[in-house]
Design an enzyme around this catalytic site. Structure first.
Site, PDB file in Angstrom:
ATOM      1  N   LYS A  22     -42.617 -55.578 -36.155  1.00 29.51           N
ATOM      2  CA  LYS A  22     -42.622 -55.767 -37.626  1.00 29.51           C
ATOM      3  C   LYS A  22     -41.377 -56.534 -38.045  1.00 29.51           C
ATOM      4  O   LYS A  22     -41.456 -57.481 -38.839  1.00 29.51           O
ATOM      5  CB  LYS A  22     -42.636 -54.405 -38.313  1.00 29.51           C
ATOM      6  CG  LYS A  22     -42.306 -54.436 -39.795  1.00 29.51           C
ATOM      7  CD  LYS A  22     -42.339 -53.057 -40.441  1.00 29.51           C
ATOM      8  CE  LYS A  22     -41.086 -52.284 -40.262  1.00 29.51           C
ATOM      9  NZ  LYS A  22     -39.969 -52.633 -41.147  1.00 29.51           N
ATOM     10  N   ASN A  23     -40.236 -56.165 -37.489  1.00 27.95           N
ATOM     11  CA  ASN A  23     -38.969 -56.730 -37.966  1.00 27.95           C
ATOM     12  C   ASN A  23     -38.650 -58.097 -37.385  1.00 27.95           C
ATOM     13  O   ASN A  23     -37.666 -58.725 -37.771  1.00 27.95           O
ATOM     14  CB  ASN A  23     -37.829 -55.739 -37.729  1.00 27.95           C
ATOM     15  CG  ASN A  23     -37.948 -54.527 -38.641  1.00 27.95           C
ATOM     16  OD1 ASN A  23     -38.760 -54.531 -39.567  1.00 27.95           O
ATOM     17  ND2 ASN A  23     -37.180 -53.497 -38.376  1.00 27.95           N
ATOM     18  N   ARG A  94     -38.145 -54.656 -49.548  1.00 26.12           N
ATOM     19  CA  ARG A  94     -36.821 -55.272 -49.599  1.00 26.12           C
ATOM     20  C   ARG A  94     -36.744 -56.510 -48.723  1.00 26.12           C
ATOM     21  O   ARG A  94     -36.081 -57.489 -49.054  1.00 26.12           O
ATOM     22  CB  ARG A  94     -35.799 -54.237 -49.149  1.00 26.12           C
ATOM     23  CG  ARG A  94     -34.393 -54.691 -49.240  1.00 26.12           C
ATOM     24  CD  ARG A  94     -33.455 -53.685 -48.656  1.00 26.12           C
ATOM     25  NE  ARG A  94     -32.105 -54.130 -48.815  1.00 26.12           N
ATOM     26  CZ  ARG A  94     -31.583 -55.125 -48.113  1.00 26.12           C
ATOM     27  NH1 ARG A  94     -32.320 -55.716 -47.212  1.00 26.12           N
ATOM     28  NH2 ARG A  94     -30.345 -55.505 -48.316  1.00 26.12           N
ATOM     29  N   CYS A 118     -33.629 -47.956 -51.865  1.00 26.35           N
ATOM     30  CA  CYS A 118     -34.798 -47.230 -51.343  1.00 26.35           C
ATOM     31  C   CYS A 118     -34.297 -45.867 -50.878  1.00 26.35           C
ATOM     32  O   CYS A 118     -33.131 -45.523 -51.036  1.00 26.35           O
ATOM     33  CB  CYS A 118     -35.438 -48.006 -50.192  1.00 26.35           C
ATOM     34  SG  CYS A 118     -34.437 -48.014 -48.713  1.00 26.35           S
ATOM     35  N   ARG A 123     -28.993 -50.402 -50.421  1.00 26.20           N
ATOM     36  CA  ARG A 123     -29.482 -51.665 -49.834  1.00 26.20           C
ATOM     37  C   ARG A 123     -29.014 -52.892 -50.630  1.00 26.20           C
ATOM     38  O   ARG A 123     -29.800 -53.685 -51.123  1.00 26.20           O
ATOM     39  CB  ARG A 123     -31.016 -51.657 -49.758  1.00 26.20           C
ATOM     40  CG  ARG A 123     -31.665 -50.464 -49.135  1.00 26.20           C
ATOM     41  CD  ARG A 123     -31.368 -50.210 -47.690  1.00 26.20           C
ATOM     42  NE  ARG A 123     -31.841 -51.224 -46.778  1.00 26.20           N
ATOM     43  CZ  ARG A 123     -33.043 -51.241 -46.212  1.00 26.20           C
ATOM     44  NH1 ARG A 123     -33.905 -50.310 -46.530  1.00 26.20           N
ATOM     45  NH2 ARG A 123     -33.398 -52.195 -45.370  1.00 26.20           N
ATOM     46  N   ASP A 306     -32.841 -47.330 -36.608  1.00 29.53           N
ATOM     47  CA  ASP A 306     -34.280 -47.128 -36.822  1.00 29.53           C
ATOM     48  C   ASP A 306     -34.888 -46.138 -35.849  1.00 29.53           C
ATOM     49  O   ASP A 306     -36.050 -45.762 -36.000  1.00 29.53           O
ATOM     50  CB  ASP A 306     -35.039 -48.458 -36.717  1.00 29.53           C
ATOM     51  CG  ASP A 306     -34.738 -49.347 -37.902  1.00 29.53           C
ATOM     52  OD1 ASP A 306     -35.117 -50.528 -37.860  1.00 29.53           O
ATOM     53  OD2 ASP A 306     -34.103 -48.869 -38.862  1.00 29.53           O
ATOM     54  N   ILE A 328     -24.941 -46.576 -40.239  1.00 30.59           N
ATOM     55  CA  ILE A 328     -25.452 -47.814 -40.835  1.00 30.59           C
ATOM     56  C   ILE A 328     -25.894 -47.613 -42.276  1.00 30.59           C
ATOM     57  O   ILE A 328     -25.530 -48.390 -43.167  1.00 30.59           O
ATOM     58  CB  ILE A 328     -26.632 -48.385 -40.003  1.00 30.59           C
ATOM     59  CG1 ILE A 328     -26.225 -48.584 -38.541  1.00 30.59           C
ATOM     60  CG2 ILE A 328     -27.165 -49.679 -40.634  1.00 30.59           C
ATOM     61  CD1 ILE A 328     -25.190 -49.654 -38.295  1.00 30.59           C
ATOM     62  N   ARG A 399     -46.891 -48.668 -43.161  1.00 28.60           N
ATOM     63  CA  ARG A 399     -46.117 -49.904 -43.370  1.00 28.60           C
ATOM     64  C   ARG A 399     -45.572 -50.418 -42.042  1.00 28.60           C
ATOM     65  O   ARG A 399     -45.348 -51.597 -41.873  1.00 28.60           O
ATOM     66  CB  ARG A 399     -44.934 -49.632 -44.313  1.00 28.60           C
ATOM     67  CG  ARG A 399     -45.310 -49.395 -45.738  1.00 28.60           C
ATOM     68  CD  ARG A 399     -44.103 -49.249 -46.618  1.00 28.60           C
ATOM     69  NE  ARG A 399     -43.152 -50.344 -46.416  1.00 28.60           N
ATOM     70  CZ  ARG A 399     -42.026 -50.484 -47.117  1.00 28.60           C
ATOM     71  NH1 ARG A 399     -41.720 -49.603 -48.044  1.00 28.60           N
ATOM     72  NH2 ARG A 399     -41.204 -51.478 -46.891  1.00 28.60           N
TER      73      ARG A 399
HETATM   74  C1  EPZ Z   1     -33.022 -54.560 -41.109  1.00 29.39           C
HETATM   75  O1  EPZ Z   1     -32.806 -54.236 -42.469  1.00 29.39           O
HETATM   76  C2  EPZ Z   1     -34.293 -53.843 -40.722  1.00 29.39           C
HETATM   77  N1  EPZ Z   1     -35.394 -54.332 -41.551  1.00 29.39           N
HETATM   78  C3  EPZ Z   1     -34.119 -52.341 -40.936  1.00 29.39           C
HETATM   79  O2  EPZ Z   1     -35.310 -51.712 -40.474  1.00 29.39           O
HETATM   80  C4  EPZ Z   1     -32.952 -51.870 -40.075  1.00 29.39           C
HETATM   81  O3  EPZ Z   1     -32.735 -50.489 -40.305  1.00 29.39           O
HETATM   82  C5  EPZ Z   1     -31.685 -52.655 -40.433  1.00 29.39           C
HETATM   83  O4  EPZ Z   1     -31.942 -54.067 -40.286  1.00 29.39           O
HETATM   84  C6  EPZ Z   1     -30.509 -52.290 -39.560  1.00 29.39           C
HETATM   85  O5  EPZ Z   1     -30.818 -52.512 -38.225  1.00 29.39           O
HETATM   86  C7  EPZ Z   1     -35.960 -55.510 -41.239  1.00 29.39           C
HETATM   87  O6  EPZ Z   1     -35.565 -56.187 -40.315  1.00 29.39           O
HETATM   88  C8  EPZ Z   1     -37.115 -55.928 -42.109  1.00 29.39           C
HETATM   89  P1  EPZ Z   1     -28.877 -54.709 -42.731  1.00 29.39           P
HETATM   90  P2  EPZ Z   1     -31.645 -54.996 -43.291  1.00 29.39           P
HETATM   91  O7  EPZ Z   1     -28.696 -55.822 -43.678  1.00 29.39           O
HETATM   92  O8  EPZ Z   1     -31.527 -56.394 -42.852  1.00 29.39           O
HETATM   93  C9  EPZ Z   1     -25.545 -53.076 -45.628  1.00 29.39           C
HETATM   94  C10 EPZ Z   1     -37.171 -50.299 -40.605  1.00 29.39           C
HETATM   95  O9  EPZ Z   1     -37.240 -49.057 -40.589  1.00 29.39           O
HETATM   96  N2  EPZ Z   1     -25.679 -54.370 -46.309  1.00 29.39           N
HETATM   97  O10 EPZ Z   1     -28.535 -54.917 -41.291  1.00 29.39           O
HETATM   98  O11 EPZ Z   1     -31.862 -54.729 -44.728  1.00 29.39           O
HETATM   99  C11 EPZ Z   1     -26.788 -52.213 -45.820  1.00 29.39           C
HETATM  100  O12 EPZ Z   1     -26.711 -51.499 -47.035  1.00 29.39           O
HETATM  101  C12 EPZ Z   1     -36.103 -50.969 -41.438  1.00 29.39           C
HETATM  102  O13 EPZ Z   1     -37.926 -51.060 -39.951  1.00 29.39           O
HETATM  103  C13 EPZ Z   1     -24.780 -54.693 -47.328  1.00 29.39           C
HETATM  104  O14 EPZ Z   1     -23.901 -53.909 -47.668  1.00 29.39           O
HETATM  105  O15 EPZ Z   1     -30.368 -54.171 -42.811  1.00 29.39           O
HETATM  106  C14 EPZ Z   1     -26.727 -51.299 -44.625  1.00 29.39           C
HETATM  107  O16 EPZ Z   1     -25.849 -50.231 -44.914  1.00 29.39           O
HETATM  108  C15 EPZ Z   1     -35.268 -49.970 -42.238  1.00 29.39           C
HETATM  109  N3  EPZ Z   1     -24.915 -55.882 -47.961  1.00 29.39           N
HETATM  110  C16 EPZ Z   1     -26.130 -52.182 -43.537  1.00 29.39           C
HETATM  111  O17 EPZ Z   1     -25.505 -53.274 -44.207  1.00 29.39           O
HETATM  112  C17 EPZ Z   1     -25.891 -56.794 -47.602  1.00 29.39           C
HETATM  113  O18 EPZ Z   1     -25.954 -57.882 -48.214  1.00 29.39           O
HETATM  114  C18 EPZ Z   1     -27.147 -52.746 -42.562  1.00 29.39           C
HETATM  115  O19 EPZ Z   1     -28.099 -53.436 -43.313  1.00 29.39           O
HETATM  116  C19 EPZ Z   1     -26.779 -56.457 -46.571  1.00 29.39           C
HETATM  117  C20 EPZ Z   1     -26.651 -55.238 -45.931  1.00 29.39           C
END
Ligand code: EPZ
Length: 426
Positions: A22-23, A94, A118, A123, A306, A328, A399
């Site tokens: 998915k990701n 998102r 969420c 996020r 995850d 995270i 999802r």
């Molecule tokens: C991706 O989300 C994945 N989703 C998430 O999987 C996964 O948990 C996450 O990466 C971490 O591995 C997809 O790929 C569609 P991040 P993403 O930006 O990109 C903070 C699932 O269950 N952050 O790496 O949104 C954020 O709040 C989903 O399949 C900022 O502060 O994750 C978090 O604490 C859930 N500012 C951390 O970084 C930003 O601009 C990691 O988020 C972006 C992120």
């Protein structure tokens, strides 16, 4: 209302075929905005989140659909791209925010709703926005929309405050058509980043270093449509291993890329689960019990956040005390409260959960708050004695997990979808 009913405490046996990731699929489908013409992407799982990104692409003026003749294949025809993404779809998922990079690169203007938080956290998207500004865009917030403008994006050196997966992806996509060279430092290293880079390289992008903390992108003038097949879903594979292990079953999990599961495999081995490994399969032989282990989620190649909920579920029946630390996301322990309803012994202390293994879990009605919490409750329900009813109001499990009921039923699980209650009006 989506309800899953489980009668657990039955060891799983048989073969589990892993679907596409998915990701990996979500950013790659977003990247079709960069490719004029017809792009075909294979090994795409049939998931609600994929339907959402397809609807986003359609709202942007592209034609996108699951192929009727080829299973797990999405075809995208890109003749025009609008610059405004729809509010109701971006707030629904998102990951739709990732389209900001491709739209900005192609249109010079992008208007994307600021995604809400969420269940697992607020996020924010500040790292995405700083990345776009680093490429020369002017970005401001207006009426809940992020508006980014840039006549022509300019390559630059961009240091991410955190190795954000999504921000790495949106900056990398935008940089493919920028003028000059972009270096992304402190980049995320997940396999899904590498898959997106490989897709873009096949379409003519010049990208080096994907999968390391430093990615170098040399802008090109145009990219062309391609056919591509995405990687298997490492989190679905890990979830299947957890289900086989907690039920002390014997399951062959096939169609995975072992190299993507290193941290997950090591944790199961540390807990004493016997695994026979090949490059694309994991045979779980869990007839014996397993020991408590500590988990600390980290950016890849560390233990993936995850998989934290599913491992927490597994550890509720381990011998001894496990400490699970989530580094995270700020609120990814919602499943712990529901696991306690099934008889788990869990104490929360800030960003850590202390899990004392118990002899058994007992089935109960539980609520699904988010995708991986749902996966965790499904894993626990497969081991619990008696009936577990998963109330999944927002279809979270659907999802992210393709044909999950059929896949686990094929392993001998007593699992079914419960018809929603018929509300009788007096
Ligand atoms: C991706 O989300 C994945 N989703 C998430 O999987 C996964 O948990 C996450 O990466 C971490 O591995 C997809 O790929 C569609 P991040 P993403 O930006 O990109 C903070 C699932 O269950 N952050 O790496 O949104 C954020 O709040 C989903 O399949 C900022 O502060 O994750 C978090 O604490 C859930 N500012 C951390 O970084 C930003 O601009 C990691 O988020 C972006 C992120």
């Amino acid at each position: 209302m989506q309800r899953l009913c489980l009668h657990g405490n039955k060891p799983l046996h048989g073969e589990f075929n892993v679907s596409g990731s998915k990701n990996a699929a979500l950013p790659i489908l977003a990247a079709t905005i960069l490719l004029p013409g017809m792009t075909k992407i294979r090994n795409i799982p049939n998931l609600l989140d994929i339907i959402t990104i397809i609807r986003v692409l359609r709202a942007l003026g592209l034609r996108a659909e699951y192929s009727l003749s080829e299973p797990n294949t999405v075809t995208v025809w890109n003749q025009q791209v609008r610059h405004v993404a729809p509010y109701e779809l971006v707030t629904k998922m998102r990951a739709s925010f990732f389209v900001i990079g491709p739209i900005l690169a192609v249109k010079g203007l992008a208007k994307i709703p600021l995604p809400g938080g969420c269940a697992i956290g607020s996020r924010p998207v500040d790292i995405h926005i700083k990345g776009m500004e680093g490429l020369g865009a002017k970005v401001h917030l207006e009426h809940g929309f992020v508006i980014a403008e840039a006549k022509k994006l300019k390559g630059n050196s961009i240091l991410l405050d955190f190795p954000s997966v999504g921000a790495t992806e949106s900056v990398m996509m935008a940089a493919t058509l920028a003028e000059g060279e972009t270096i992304i430092e402190n980049a995320a290293k997940e396999p899904e980043i590498v898959d997106l880079a490989n897709f873009l390289i096949k379409a003519g992008a010049k990208i080096e270093g994907a999968g390391t903390e430093k990615i170098r992108i040399s802008g090109v003038t145009r990219l062309s449509a391609v056919e591509y097949s995405i990687i298997p879903d490492r989190i679905e594979a890990g979830t299947a291993i957890a289900a086989a292990a907690i039920t002390r079953g014997h399951v062959l999990v096939k169609g995975l890329k072992l190299a993507h599961l290193d941290a997950i495999i090591k944790k199961f081995q540390e807990s004493g689960v016997k695994l026979n490994l090949t490059d694309n399969s994991v045979e779980v032989l869990a007839e014996n019990g397993f020991q408590a282990v500590d988990i600390k989620t980290m950016p890849y190649p560390g233990f993936p956040t995850d998989m934290q909920p599913q491992l927490a579920a597994f550890l509720t029946l381990a011998k001894g005390t496990s400490v699970v630390s989530e580094t995270i996301f700020e609120n990814r322990f919602m499943h712990m409260h529901e696991l306690k309803r099934l008889g788990a012994d869990i104490k929360l202390e800030g960003q850590s959960a202390i899990i004392n293994g118990v002899a058994k879990l007992s089935g109960a009605p539980v609520k699904v708050s988010d995708l991986r919490a749902g996966a965790a409750l499904l894993v626990a329900g497969l081991a619990a004695e008696g009936e577990t009813l998963l109330e999944d109001r927002d279809h979270h499990i659907g999802r992210g997990y393709e044909n999950i009921i059929d896949k686990f039923a094929a392993l001998g699980a007593d699992i079914c979808r419960v018809k929603p209650d018929v509300q009788t009006v007096n």
